[in-house]
Design an enzyme around this catalytic site. Structure first.
Site, mmCIF file in Angstrom:
data_model
loop_
_atom_site.group_PDB
_atom_site.id
_atom_site.type_symbol
_atom_site.label_atom_id
_atom_site.label_comp_id
_atom_site.label_asym_id
_atom_site.label_seq_id
_atom_site.Cartn_x
_atom_site.Cartn_y
_atom_site.Cartn_z
ATOM 1 N N HIS A 128 0.840 -1.214 0.000
ATOM 2 C CA HIS A 128 0.000 0.000 0.000
ATOM 3 C C HIS A 128 0.878 1.269 0.000
ATOM 4 O O HIS A 128 0.863 2.069 0.922
ATOM 5 C CB HIS A 128 -0.861 -0.054 1.267
ATOM 6 C CG HIS A 128 -1.993 0.904 1.359
ATOM 7 N ND1 HIS A 128 -1.849 2.274 1.302
ATOM 8 C CD2 HIS A 128 -3.325 0.692 1.556
ATOM 9 C CE1 HIS A 128 -3.030 2.853 1.467
ATOM 10 N NE2 HIS A 128 -3.934 1.933 1.606
ATOM 11 N N GLU A 146 -1.044 1.360 -5.260
ATOM 12 C CA GLU A 146 -0.864 0.147 -4.463
ATOM 13 C C GLU A 146 -0.800 -1.093 -5.348
ATOM 14 O O GLU A 146 -1.724 -1.357 -6.128
ATOM 15 C CB GLU A 146 -1.999 0.043 -3.454
ATOM 16 C CG GLU A 146 -2.122 1.291 -2.586
ATOM 17 C CD GLU A 146 -3.464 1.416 -1.890
ATOM 18 O OE1 GLU A 146 -4.045 0.371 -1.526
ATOM 19 O OE2 GLU A 146 -3.949 2.560 -1.727
#
Ligand code: TA6
Length: 298
Positions: A166, A270
């Site tokens: 992320h 991400e």
């Protein structure tokens, strides 16, 4: 732990959490053992590539806000259609990022340093998920940043899970950024009740909360930052999902806990295996999810 090569030290960082710091002629970087969380990477003579909130917690059980949180063994809210045990409110994005990891290997070749980390215990995972797994995060700090999460099925039945790196990329002003590479790709829009749409043939621009999970795409993504006059390229491996997120001004402080105007300083791109593209890893097999990120002057 083996003797550490020159340019690599392990000492308490913020919140007295153990931090591995790398400093070579090519770059500087840092990873916390808490969550195997990469919190910094800066190539020589370039701006930092990653961003961390000035208000981030650095404490056991809490996720660091910024850098590269590891989302595993699920992404977002825990799904009910995979193999997870339903308990009291499950944490967002799985348990890897709030669990202790340990440094298992350090290698230096010229000015590149590669760190390997694995979960210190499987207990936090087995509370929610029956997977008999082994996981290793490999982080290579050089002129570019390469991060790879290897997930091995050590059990006797197929293992289903999600995973995501992320990444919070540092930008001058998110409202002036363009994100290229997802034109024409289908996405799930978390801002519009999880409805599905198709990205048109123009680059992504930001004007408020933006939270889209692009599916069935292995394409590289390029972030164009006119403020810092650079582009950041994110090349993926083992990932068919790309999530793009920025909370926007309204939610940034009250919901995400950022400092005033901090939301402008990052865009999340991400590298994921989630939603339609969740992982099924057969016994004895390994899946590697990763990316190489680089920046260059426009
Ligand atoms: O990746 C986007 C997202 O799933 C957003 O919906 C938002 O929740 C963001 O992750 C941050 O999640 P966190 O649990 O770190 O606050």
């Amino acid at each position: 732990m083996q003797d550490l090569p020159d340019g690599v030290v392990v000492r308490p960082g913020k919140g007295q959490l153990d931090r591995v710091s790398v400093d070579t002629a090519a770059c500087t970087g840092e990873v916390y053992l808490h969550g195997a969380h990469v919190t910094a990477f800066q190539p020589e003579e370039q701006l930092p590539l990653l961003w961390v909130s000035s208000k981030s917690a650095f404490a056991p059980g809490q996720a660091i806000r910024g850098g590269i949180p590891i989302c595993f063994p699920w992404f977002g809210p825990m799904r009910t259609d995979l193999d997870f045990h339903q308990h009291e409110k499950p944490p967002q994005h799985g348990v890897a990022r709030t669990s202790p990891w340990r440094l298992t290997d350090v290698r230096r070749s010229a000015d590149a340093v590669t760190l390997s980390l694995s979960p210190a215990s499987h207990d936090p995972f087995s509370k929610w998920w029956p997977g008999k797994f082994a996981a290793t995060l490999a982080v290579r700090f050089a002129k570019t940043l390469t991060v790879a999460l290897r997930i091995e099925n050590r059990g006797t039945t197929p293992m289903r899970c999600e995973a995501a790196l992320h990444t919070y990329f540092f930008v001058g002003d998110v409202n002036q950024v363009e994100v290229h590479g997802l034109e024409g790709v289908e996405y799930v829009d978390r801002v519009r009740d999880l409805q599905r749409f198709k990205q048109d043939n123009t680059p992504i621009r930001f004007d408020g909360e933006f939270d889209r999970t692009y599916v069935n795409t292995s394409s590289p993504v390029t972030v164009i930052d006119p403020v810092y006059k650079r582009k950041i390229v994110n090349q993926k491996v083992g990932s068919n999902t790309t999530v793009v997120w920025n909370p926007g001004r309204v939610k940034a402080e009250p919901v995400i806990g950022l400092a005033p105007d901090e939301y402008k300083q990052f865009v999340c791109v991400e590298t994921a295996a989630a939603t339609d593209n969740f992982l099924t890893i057969n016994p004895g097999e390994t899946h590697t999810l990763g990316f190489e990120a680089s920046s260059e002057t426009l």
